[in-house]
Design an enzyme around this catalytic site. Structure first.
Site, mmCIF file in Angstrom:
data_model
loop_
_atom_site.group_PDB
_atom_site.id
_atom_site.type_symbol
_atom_site.label_atom_id
_atom_site.label_comp_id
_atom_site.label_asym_id
_atom_site.label_seq_id
_atom_site.Cartn_x
_atom_site.Cartn_y
_atom_site.Cartn_z
ATOM 1 N N TYR A 33 0.831 -1.203 0.000
ATOM 2 C CA TYR A 33 0.000 0.000 0.000
ATOM 3 C C TYR A 33 0.862 1.247 0.000
ATOM 4 C CZ TYR A 33 0.890 1.002 4.981
ATOM 5 O OH TYR A 33 1.476 1.324 6.174
ATOM 6 N N ARG A 52 8.209 4.151 -4.582
ATOM 7 C CA ARG A 52 8.278 3.158 -3.502
ATOM 8 C C ARG A 52 7.258 2.045 -3.722
ATOM 9 N NH1 ARG A 52 7.649 5.335 2.456
ATOM 10 N NH2 ARG A 52 5.484 5.463 1.789
ATOM 11 N N ARG A 100 -7.649 -20.363 -1.374
ATOM 12 C CA ARG A 100 -6.588 -20.192 -0.387
ATOM 13 C C ARG A 100 -5.499 -21.254 -0.532
ATOM 14 N NH1 ARG A 100 -4.911 -21.656 4.621
ATOM 15 N NH2 ARG A 100 -3.934 -19.992 5.847
ATOM 16 N N LYS A 148 6.509 -1.839 1.862
ATOM 17 C CA LYS A 148 5.322 -1.250 2.501
ATOM 18 C C LYS A 148 4.156 -2.226 2.375
ATOM 19 C CE LYS A 148 3.223 3.277 3.313
ATOM 20 N NZ LYS A 148 3.395 3.208 4.769
ATOM 21 N N GLU A 181 12.024 2.930 14.244
ATOM 22 C CA GLU A 181 11.062 3.895 13.707
ATOM 23 C C GLU A 181 9.768 3.758 14.500
ATOM 24 O OE1 GLU A 181 9.749 2.926 9.688
ATOM 25 O OE2 GLU A 181 9.924 0.785 10.108
ATOM 26 N N LEU A 206 11.151 1.432 7.138
ATOM 27 C CA LEU A 206 10.583 1.895 5.880
ATOM 28 C C LEU A 206 11.288 3.200 5.480
ATOM 29 C CD1 LEU A 206 8.187 1.312 3.884
ATOM 30 C CD2 LEU A 206 7.027 3.192 5.038
HETATM 31 N N1 PDD Z 1 2.836 5.154 7.312
HETATM 32 N N2 PDD Z 1 7.501 3.996 8.903
HETATM 33 C C1 PDD Z 1 6.378 3.260 8.891
HETATM 34 C C2 PDD Z 1 6.381 1.934 9.559
HETATM 35 C C3 PDD Z 1 5.226 3.763 8.238
HETATM 36 O O1 PDD Z 1 4.109 3.012 8.220
HETATM 37 C C4 PDD Z 1 5.272 5.037 7.631
HETATM 38 C C5 PDD Z 1 4.081 5.615 6.916
HETATM 39 C C6 PDD Z 1 6.476 5.768 7.686
HETATM 40 C C7 PDD Z 1 6.601 7.119 7.043
HETATM 41 O O2 PDD Z 1 6.636 7.017 5.628
HETATM 42 P P1 PDD Z 1 6.086 8.186 4.709
HETATM 43 O O3 PDD Z 1 6.839 9.416 5.084
HETATM 44 O O4 PDD Z 1 6.419 7.740 3.333
HETATM 45 O O5 PDD Z 1 4.617 8.323 4.974
HETATM 46 C C8 PDD Z 1 7.567 5.209 8.319
HETATM 47 C C9 PDD Z 1 1.647 5.619 6.636
HETATM 48 C C10 PDD Z 1 1.414 7.081 6.781
HETATM 49 C C11 PDD Z 1 0.470 4.762 7.106
HETATM 50 O O6 PDD Z 1 0.684 3.573 7.196
HETATM 51 O O7 PDD Z 1 -0.629 5.284 7.321
#
Ligand code: PDD
Length: 286
Positions: A33, A52, A100, A148, A181, A206
């Site tokens: 996503y 990405r 499945r 992601k 993170e 990420l």
């Molecule tokens: N999440 N690290 C993780 C684990 C994340 O899920 C996200 C973003 C980030 C920041 O990445 P970016 O700057 O590209 O949004 C770092 C999104 C916002 C979400 O899952 O809703």
């Protein structure tokens, strides 16, 4: 105003938008996503998010169901239909619907869905005035956090733990006490000598798109930057801390595990990067 979602070639009223129970996203979290910020009706850092997305798909050997031009068209159309001013667009691609079975299906067509959300304001006045708090928790995730993926259960549990502790986010910490993170954001500190520090990107975090833009902004503002790991102890002793994501931008952190950071107020570097992001990247006053 009616709310629309996009599902495999169709714009549907949000309450009627659904995928099949044998979608591999539902059964195996076999999908990826992106969340792209929308500021004053325009997508922010779109190219980075799409790059990405393509990388995540490639790592999982999943196909992109539409051309990039069509994807862009759908994203813009959904934002337009929903009249989104400030918020984000959510896009998910799974390996599709198949009986499945763990191995990749032979003929499944990838599922593409999108939704939008208008948040009104990106942060409350209290968050901007006082900053937010984070807790630290062990990082219990798999080793491919650079993808992601929609497999977000540890992140869900971590965020819930944060909320139950009265915090905004949980910073996930490795076995050496180093901060990886947040559950949905990247982590930053500013050391006592004014150096901005954020962890290097590899398979353990990420590579945030907002993080990358913030780094460019910091460099052009002449802020000293170090890309390296930092410990929880170093974060406690930091002058400032903040987090970044497509939904929060730079959000100042003023408490970690209940301890005040710096003077307990949002710091100048976080404030500066937040407004620079709005002005330079979003082309809007903050
Ligand atoms: N999440 N690290 C993780 C684990 C994340 O899920 C996200 C973003 C980030 C920041 O990445 P970016 O700057 O590209 O949004 C770092 C999104 C916002 C979400 O899952 O809703």
């Amino acid at each position: 105003m009616a709310r629309w979602a996009y599902v495999n070639g169709r714009y549907l009223p949000h309450p009627q938008a659904r995928v099949h129970i044998e979608d591999r996203g539902f059964q195996f979290a076999d999908g990826v996503y992106e969340v792209v910020g929308v500021v004053e009706g325009r997508m922010v850092d779109r190219e980075g998010h799409i790059a990405r997305l393509l990388r995540s798909l490639g790592e999982l050997r999943m196909a992109m169901p539409v051309t990039l031009a069509v994807l862009d068209l759908i994203m813009r159309e959904l934002i337009r239909r929903n009249g989104v001013r400030n918020g984000h667009i959510y896009l998910q691609i799974t390996r599709g619907v198949a009986p499945r079975d763990f191995k990749f299906p032979k003929n499944a067509r990838p599922t593409l869905v999108m939704t939008t959300r208008d948040v009104g304001k990106f942060a409350t006045p209290a968050q901007l005035e006082n900053g937010v708090s984070v807790i630290t928790i062990p990082d219990i995730r798999w080793l491919r956090r650079d993808i992601k993926s929609v497999a977000l259960l540890p992140n869900v549990l971590g965020k819930q733990q944060a909320v139950e502790a009265g915090a905004f986010e949980a910073w996930q910490v490795d076995g050496d006490g180093m901060v990886n993170e947040g559950c949905s954001s990247n982590a930053w500190i500013v050391t006592a000598d004014g150096t901005l520090v954020t962890r290097q990107t590899d398979h353990l975090i990420l590579a945030g798109i907002t993080r990358a833009s913030m780094l460019t902004l910091a460099e052009s503002a002449g802020i000293k930057v170090e890309i390296r790991r930092f410990s929880v102890a170093e974060a406690y002793a930091a002058r400032e801390a903040f987090l970044s994501s497509a939904t929060t931008f730079a959000m100042p952190i003023t408490r970690i595990d209940g301890r005040a950071i710096g003077d307990g107020k949002p710091g100048p570097v976080a404030r500066r990067l937040r407004s620079a992001y709005f002005e330079v990247v979003c082309g809007q006053p903050s």
